[in-house]
Scaffold this motif. Structure first.
Motif, mmCIF file in Angstrom:
data_model
loop_
_atom_site.group_PDB
_atom_site.id
_atom_site.type_symbol
_atom_site.label_atom_id
_atom_site.label_comp_id
_atom_site.label_asym_id
_atom_site.label_seq_id
_atom_site.Cartn_x
_atom_site.Cartn_y
_atom_site.Cartn_z
ATOM 1 N N SER A 13 0.824 -1.210 0.000
ATOM 2 C CA SER A 13 0.000 0.000 0.000
ATOM 3 C C SER A 13 0.853 1.253 0.000
ATOM 4 O O SER A 13 0.554 2.234 -0.702
ATOM 5 N N LEU A 14 1.944 1.242 0.781
ATOM 6 C CA LEU A 14 2.822 2.407 0.831
ATOM 7 C C LEU A 14 3.526 2.630 -0.504
ATOM 8 O O LEU A 14 3.682 3.768 -0.951
ATOM 9 N N LEU A 15 3.943 1.552 -1.159
ATOM 10 C CA LEU A 15 4.579 1.687 -2.468
ATOM 11 C C LEU A 15 3.605 2.261 -3.489
ATOM 12 O O LEU A 15 3.973 3.122 -4.311
ATOM 13 N N ALA A 16 2.365 1.815 -3.447
ATOM 14 C CA ALA A 16 1.354 2.338 -4.368
ATOM 15 C C ALA A 16 1.089 3.816 -4.101
ATOM 16 O O ALA A 16 1.006 4.627 -5.034
ATOM 17 N N LEU A 17 0.963 4.170 -2.832
ATOM 18 C CA LEU A 17 0.692 5.563 -2.462
ATOM 19 C C LEU A 17 1.851 6.465 -2.879
ATOM 20 O O LEU A 17 1.645 7.552 -3.447
ATOM 21 N N ALA A 26 -2.762 6.371 -11.485
ATOM 22 C CA ALA A 26 -2.730 4.955 -11.140
ATOM 23 C C ALA A 26 -2.086 4.141 -12.256
ATOM 24 O O ALA A 26 -1.396 3.143 -12.003
ATOM 25 N N SER A 27 -2.298 4.546 -13.495
ATOM 26 C CA SER A 27 -1.731 3.790 -14.620
ATOM 27 C C SER A 27 -0.206 3.876 -14.622
ATOM 28 O O SER A 27 0.483 2.875 -14.861
ATOM 29 N N ALA A 28 0.338 5.068 -14.362
ATOM 30 C CA ALA A 28 1.796 5.218 -14.320
ATOM 31 C C ALA A 28 2.383 4.446 -13.147
ATOM 32 O O ALA A 28 3.434 3.810 -13.267
ATOM 33 N N ALA A 29 1.711 4.515 -11.997
ATOM 34 C CA ALA A 29 2.171 3.760 -10.832
ATOM 35 C C ALA A 29 2.132 2.265 -11.109
ATOM 36 O O ALA A 29 3.041 1.510 -10.740
ATOM 37 N N ALA A 30 1.050 1.801 -11.777
ATOM 38 C CA ALA A 30 0.916 0.380 -12.103
ATOM 39 C C ALA A 30 2.040 -0.079 -13.021
ATOM 40 O O ALA A 30 2.623 -1.155 -12.840
ATOM 41 N N HIS A 31 2.378 0.760 -14.006
ATOM 42 C CA HIS A 31 3.465 0.420 -14.931
ATOM 43 C C HIS A 31 4.789 0.297 -14.188
ATOM 44 O O HIS A 31 5.556 -0.659 -14.415
ATOM 45 N N LEU A 33 5.338 -0.335 -10.987
ATOM 46 C CA LEU A 33 5.343 -1.419 -10.006
ATOM 47 C C LEU A 33 4.990 -2.774 -10.595
ATOM 48 O O LEU A 33 4.875 -3.753 -9.855
ATOM 49 N N SER A 34 4.798 -2.811 -11.922
ATOM 50 C CA SER A 34 4.445 -4.062 -12.613
ATOM 51 C C SER A 34 3.163 -4.669 -12.042
ATOM 52 O O SER A 34 3.089 -5.880 -11.769
ATOM 53 N N LEU A 35 2.157 -3.816 -11.836
ATOM 54 C CA LEU A 35 0.845 -4.234 -11.360
ATOM 55 C C LEU A 35 -0.212 -3.748 -12.334
ATOM 56 O O LEU A 35 0.071 -2.962 -13.246
ATOM 57 N N THR A 36 -1.440 -4.205 -12.130
ATOM 58 C CA THR A 36 -2.543 -3.665 -12.921
ATOM 59 C C THR A 36 -3.045 -2.388 -12.257
ATOM 60 O O THR A 36 -2.817 -2.145 -11.071
ATOM 61 N N GLN A 37 -3.756 -1.581 -13.026
ATOM 62 C CA GLN A 37 -4.305 -0.346 -12.487
ATOM 63 C C GLN A 37 -5.308 -0.643 -11.378
ATOM 64 O O GLN A 37 -5.372 0.073 -10.372
ATOM 65 N N SER A 38 -6.092 -1.701 -11.545
ATOM 66 C CA SER A 38 -7.069 -2.050 -10.507
ATOM 67 C C SER A 38 -6.366 -2.499 -9.226
ATOM 68 O O SER A 38 -6.855 -2.239 -8.122
ATOM 69 N N ALA A 39 -5.201 -3.147 -9.347
ATOM 70 C CA ALA A 39 -4.447 -3.546 -8.154
ATOM 71 C C ALA A 39 -3.954 -2.322 -7.390
ATOM 72 O O ALA A 39 -3.983 -2.293 -6.158
ATOM 73 N N ILE A 40 -3.503 -1.290 -8.114
ATOM 74 C CA ILE A 40 -3.091 -0.046 -7.461
ATOM 75 C C ILE A 40 -4.277 0.564 -6.718
ATOM 76 O O ILE A 40 -4.154 0.994 -5.565
ATOM 77 N N SER A 41 -5.440 0.602 -7.365
ATOM 78 C CA SER A 41 -6.635 1.167 -6.730
ATOM 79 C C SER A 41 -6.996 0.392 -5.460
ATOM 80 O O SER A 41 -7.384 0.996 -4.443
#
Length: 299
Positions: A13-17, A26-31, A33-41
């Motif tokens: 959660s802290l890495l996403a924030l 969220a899309s840039a963060a997902a890219h 962190l190699s996650l999906t945008q919904s996972a970031i949300s």
């Protein structure tokens, strides 16, 4: 216990924030962190649910942290960096600890470095990491456990172990010496080289020779290494530590600019912060260093 569990969001959660704050979406963060945008949300929502407050101001164009969350994420970002550094130290030396030591370049290279193999052989469990700082700093804002300090006991909030007294001599190139520096007045008027952390060194030296001088001008250097080379190449007269120029004097690359005993402008110390427990690697290094200082063959 560090804190109640409800005040400690997960690392995910802290890495996403942190990534959303820095990258703005969220899309840039997902890219990153190699996650999906919904996972970031989901990670952001989990952090909000755990803390019980809104962290994100959502708009169609951009995700933006609330003002309170921005303050929070700055602390989180610093903590994440500390954790990453700790992980690097752990993987580099899984059997023991690390000593992060701030050194002064010339002293570190010419006095300390030749002795460090002995410490490494005596304490294979300790990894020594060296960094350079030219002036005292706040240990709470740096990653260092200890430091090499020159001068007087004027570094607030630290403990001291005296290593050695530094003595300096006025030296110049052979070509400059041949031009004749036969009086203190001629020496004073020669091109004098200065170290910016010791701005009054020449004034102190002339005072020991019985002359009060002020406002001496000349080239300014931030490290002894470049100052030595400038002196060898004839750019001026420099006050340099005896341990640094002994070889250059014996091999003729430098000459004494004035025939007088070496003088001391200060001492070298090992220092470490008083307000925290002394890590075992620092204890080991201090004890080893005391042994080096008591062994006259190492001086």
């Amino acid at each position: 216990m560090i804190a109640p569990r409800r005040f400690l969001p997960s690392i995910s959660s802290l890495l996403a924030l942190e990534a959303v704050d820095r990258l703005g979406s969220a899309s840039a963060a997902a890219h990153e962190l190699s996650l999906t945008q919904s996972a970031i949300s989901r990670q952001l929502k989990a952090a909000e649910d755990q803390l019980g407050i809104d962290l994100i101001e959502r708009s169609q164009m951009r995700l933006q942290l609330t003002p309170a969350a921005k303050d929070y994420v700055e602390t989180a970002r610093s903590s994440l960096k500390d954790l990453a550094q700790a992980a690097l130290r752990l993987t580099a030396n899984p059997a023991g600890g690390s000593l992060n030591l701030s050194i002064l370049p010339a002293f570190g290279m010419h006095w300390l470095a030749p002795r460090l193999l002995d410490f490494a052989q005596s304490h294979p469990e300790v990894t020594v990491n060296l960094g350079t700082r030219l002036k005292p700093f706040d240990f709470s804002n740096e990653h260092f456990h200890a430091a090499i300090h020159f001068g007087r006991k004027d570094w607030a909030g630290v403990s001291y172990l005296k290593i050695m007294r530094e003595e300096v001599l006025p030296v110049c190139s052979p070509a400059l010496a041949l031009q004749g520096l036969n009086t203190l007045e001629m020496l004073r008027d020669a091109p004098l080289l200065h170290l910016d952390t010791r701005a009054d060194a020449w004034e102190q030296w002339f005072s020991t020779q019985g002359q009060a001088v002020q406002g001496l001008q000349g080239m300014l250097f931030d490290q002894f290494s470049t100052m030595v080379q400038a002196t060898i190449h004839g750019l001026g007269v420099a006050l340099l530590p005896t341990f640094l120029v002994k070889k250059d004097l014996s091999e003729g690359r430098l000459k004494l600019a004035w025939n007088a005993p070496a003088i001391s402008l200060g001492d070298y110390y090992l220092v470490w912060p008083k307000d925290r427990a002394l890590p075992e690697p620092v204890k080991s290094f201090r004890i080893w260093l005391e042994g080096q200082l008591s062994d006259k063959s190492h001086q």
